[in-house]
Design a protein around this motif. Structure first.
Motif, mmCIF file in Angstrom:
data_model
loop_
_atom_site.group_PDB
_atom_site.id
_atom_site.type_symbol
_atom_site.label_atom_id
_atom_site.label_comp_id
_atom_site.label_asym_id
_atom_site.label_seq_id
_atom_site.Cartn_x
_atom_site.Cartn_y
_atom_site.Cartn_z
ATOM 1 N N CYS A 27 -24.346 38.892 -16.269
ATOM 2 C CA CYS A 27 -24.995 37.583 -16.195
ATOM 3 C C CYS A 27 -26.211 37.517 -17.121
ATOM 4 C CB CYS A 27 -25.413 37.277 -14.758
ATOM 5 S SG CYS A 27 -24.049 36.842 -13.658
ATOM 6 N N THR A 70 -12.409 43.992 -15.481
ATOM 7 C CA THR A 70 -13.605 43.237 -15.094
ATOM 8 C C THR A 70 -13.274 41.760 -14.926
ATOM 9 O OG1 THR A 70 -15.040 44.798 -16.270
ATOM 10 C CG2 THR A 70 -15.956 42.620 -15.789
ATOM 11 N N ALA A 79 -22.711 36.951 -8.910
ATOM 12 C CA ALA A 79 -22.934 38.377 -9.167
ATOM 13 C C ALA A 79 -22.735 39.152 -7.872
ATOM 14 C CB ALA A 79 -24.339 38.605 -9.714
ATOM 15 N N ASP A 129 -22.338 43.217 -12.453
ATOM 16 C CA ASP A 129 -22.229 41.767 -12.605
ATOM 17 C C ASP A 129 -23.572 41.165 -13.030
ATOM 18 O OD1 ASP A 129 -19.627 42.026 -11.742
ATOM 19 O OD2 ASP A 129 -20.016 41.245 -9.726
ATOM 20 N N LEU A 164 -13.510 39.502 -11.450
ATOM 21 C CA LEU A 164 -14.337 38.293 -11.385
ATOM 22 C C LEU A 164 -13.503 37.073 -11.020
ATOM 23 C CD1 LEU A 164 -16.614 38.813 -14.529
ATOM 24 C CD2 LEU A 164 -17.329 38.906 -12.128
#
Length: 334
Positions: A186, A247, A177, A182, A251
């Motif tokens: 999670c 996104t 994260a 983030d 990531l």
């Protein structure tokens, strides 16, 4: 080809996914053109039946060697498929093919054995290294990251004893994260699965979960398949799909950067898998490079790493052929 009772000059190689298995013949390190066949796993009770069916169709009773790549962990020569209720071991492989030499690899290991043996036209550059370090030598470590139905990686080392490709189950590590957003993602993944893994976000089904999470955040939940999300993002017709792709890209860049720091692959990072190929056109627009290099005071150091997407559906078969040829030649590939 006429069937023979003694081992033929051909070896058998196979790439076993959760849905389909690809099988081919190899002569030494070279895949035989026109020999690649695809089988739907649901149509067969197990891999042994697929391999026997394939060899019967090719008119071959026994092979010189056999090597398969399995989408799942391999421990003590036994593969357990992650998304399929099959277990694969060497006795079965020998029984099905008549091979004198048999090998079982994790699918990312097979991809690692293919590095350096693929045509230039299947290599799509994403990031070019331009750090201050000298150009890497031919034995510099490399890293293969697979993004498809799941997520995994394998480090590649060329040693005096042969090529070593180390297996892992990295997709089941914790998703890092970096931002408040983030952390909320999670928390969402943990609520659903009890644990927010890398694979839960960075995979085909991970894209679907990101899309659903964005809908939950907006108070307008809606589910879409990964294919439909990508189609909407490619067309620009689905703003949520575009944000989901952005996104996901960020990531993936962040995780790939973390893995680069752990393994120091100065010989390059290679992204493989259908999802990697589908996302490659979006990397520049959605900050893959920036996320990859966002490592604080080590941001400059991150410029030492190349990133390339492999656009070859059969790279794992090529890797199996090279690994098997090295074993049969006594070259000590691991």
């Amino acid at each position: 080809m006429a069937a023979v009772n003694a081992p033929s000059g051909y070896s058998l190689v196979a790439d076993i996914g959760g849905t389909n298995t690809r099988v081919a013949l190899a002569k030494g390190q070279v895949l035989q053109q026109g020999s690649i066949k695809r089988f739907r796993n649901a149509d067969f009770p197990g891999l042994e039946t697929i391999l026997r069916t394939y060899l019967e169709g090719e008119g071959i009773a026994a092979c010189a060697g056999a090597c398969v790549a399995a989408a799942g962990p391999v421990h003590d020569g036994v593969a357990t498929m992650t998304n399929l209720d099959w277990t694969i071991d060497k006795p079965m492989l020998t029984r099905a093919t008549g091979a004198g030499t048999a090998a079982i690899l994790n699918d990312l290991q097979a991809q690692g054995h293919a590095i350096g043996h693929l045509a230039p036209d299947v290599l799509r550059p994403v990031i070019a290294a331009h750090g201050e370090a000298n150009a890497p030598g031919p034995n510099a470590a490399k890293l293969v990251i697979g993004v498809g139905t799941g997520f995994n990686l394998a480090a590649v080392y060329d040693t005096a004893q042969g090529r070593l490709v180390t297996p892992s189950e990295s997709g089941h590590a914790s998703l890092p994260a970096r931002t408040e957003e983030d952390l909320r993602l999670c928390t969402y993944l943990e609520t659903i699965h009890g644990f927010p893994s890398v694979e839960d976000a960075i995979s085909g089904r991970g894209l679907e979960r990101i899309y659903d999470w964005l809908g939950q955040e907006a108070g307008d939940p809606a589910e879409k398949s990964a294919a439909d999300i990508m189609a909407g993002a490619n067309e620009g017709s689905d703003a949520r799909g575009v944000k989901a792709v952005a996104t996901f890209t960020r990531l993936l860049g962040s995780v790939a950067g973390n893995m680069a720091l752990i393994h120091l692959p100065f010989g390059g990072i290679y992204l493989v898998g259908g999802v990697s190929r589908a996302f490659a056109p979006h990397f520049a627009a959605h900050g893959f490079t920036e996320a990859f290099r966002d490592k604080g005071r080590f941001a400059g150091f991150m410029q030492n790493f190349d990133v390339t997407v492999i656009e070859d559906d059969y790279a794992a078969l090529t890797g199996c052929a090279h690994h098997l040829a090295a074993l049969m030649d006594g070259a000590g590939a691991l």
